[in-house]
Design a protein around this motif. Structure first.
Motif, mmCIF file in Angstrom:
data_model
loop_
_atom_site.group_PDB
_atom_site.id
_atom_site.type_symbol
_atom_site.label_atom_id
_atom_site.label_comp_id
_atom_site.label_asym_id
_atom_site.label_seq_id
_atom_site.Cartn_x
_atom_site.Cartn_y
_atom_site.Cartn_z
ATOM 1 N N TYR A 181 3.818 11.978 4.328
ATOM 2 C CA TYR A 181 3.211 10.873 4.226
ATOM 3 C C TYR A 181 3.864 9.703 5.304
ATOM 4 N N ALA B 112 0.775 -1.915 0.314
ATOM 5 C CA ALA B 112 -0.399 -0.229 -0.035
ATOM 6 C C ALA B 112 0.440 1.139 0.181
ATOM 7 N N ILE B 113 2.208 1.350 0.700
ATOM 8 C CA ILE B 113 3.031 2.142 0.629
ATOM 9 C C ILE B 113 3.433 2.758 -0.484
ATOM 10 N N HIS B 114 4.137 1.104 -0.845
ATOM 11 C CA HIS B 114 4.790 2.016 -2.600
ATOM 12 C C HIS B 114 3.404 1.691 -3.429
ATOM 13 N N ASP B 115 2.073 1.226 -3.471
ATOM 14 C CA ASP B 115 1.302 2.619 -4.518
ATOM 15 C C ASP B 115 1.170 3.349 -4.061
ATOM 16 N N TYR B 116 0.615 3.968 -2.912
ATOM 17 C CA TYR B 116 0.340 5.695 -2.261
ATOM 18 C C TYR B 116 1.563 6.310 -3.326
ATOM 19 N N LEU B 117 2.556 5.825 -2.819
ATOM 20 C CA LEU B 117 4.017 7.228 -3.314
ATOM 21 C C LEU B 117 3.859 6.844 -5.018
ATOM 22 N N GLN C 172 1.751 6.514 -6.889
ATOM 23 C CA GLN C 172 0.917 7.037 -7.501
ATOM 24 C C GLN C 172 1.054 8.577 -7.266
ATOM 25 N N ASN C 173 0.730 8.611 -6.170
ATOM 26 C CA ASN C 173 0.479 10.192 -6.312
ATOM 27 C C ASN C 173 2.203 11.470 -5.904
#
Length: 83
Positions: free
Chosen positions: A59, A21-26, A28-29
């Motif tokens: 973050y 989830a952390i990887h995906d957030y970074l 994508q954002n």
């Protein structure tokens, strides 16, 4: 000149952390490349090349206690200067 100037590294210490989830957030954002987010539920290591290192830190701090923070200017390093 590099597309992403800052090599940003930190540890996030917390509870119920999810590296995917952390990887995906970074990804994508916060624009960047060479993203690595590895660890377990209590400790995640982040390595990311970005022009917005403060956003990565912000973050990370929202998820837990951040420490062992390193932000190096890779443009300066490639020119033979201190990062």
């Amino acid at each position: 000149m590099l597309e992403y100037r800052f090599d940003t590294q930190l540890l996030i210490e917390g509870h119920d952390l999810d590296e995917d989830a952390i990887h995906d957030y970074l990804a994508q954002n916060i624009p960047g490349d060479c993203l690595i987010a590895v660890g377990d539920e209590d400790l995640i290591k982040i390595h990311y090349h970005t022009n917005l290192p403060w956003k990565v830190l912000e973050y990370g701090a929202s998820l837990g206690d951040i420490h062992d923070i390193v932000v190096e200017n890779m443009d300066r390093q490639s020119s033979g200067l201190h990062g």
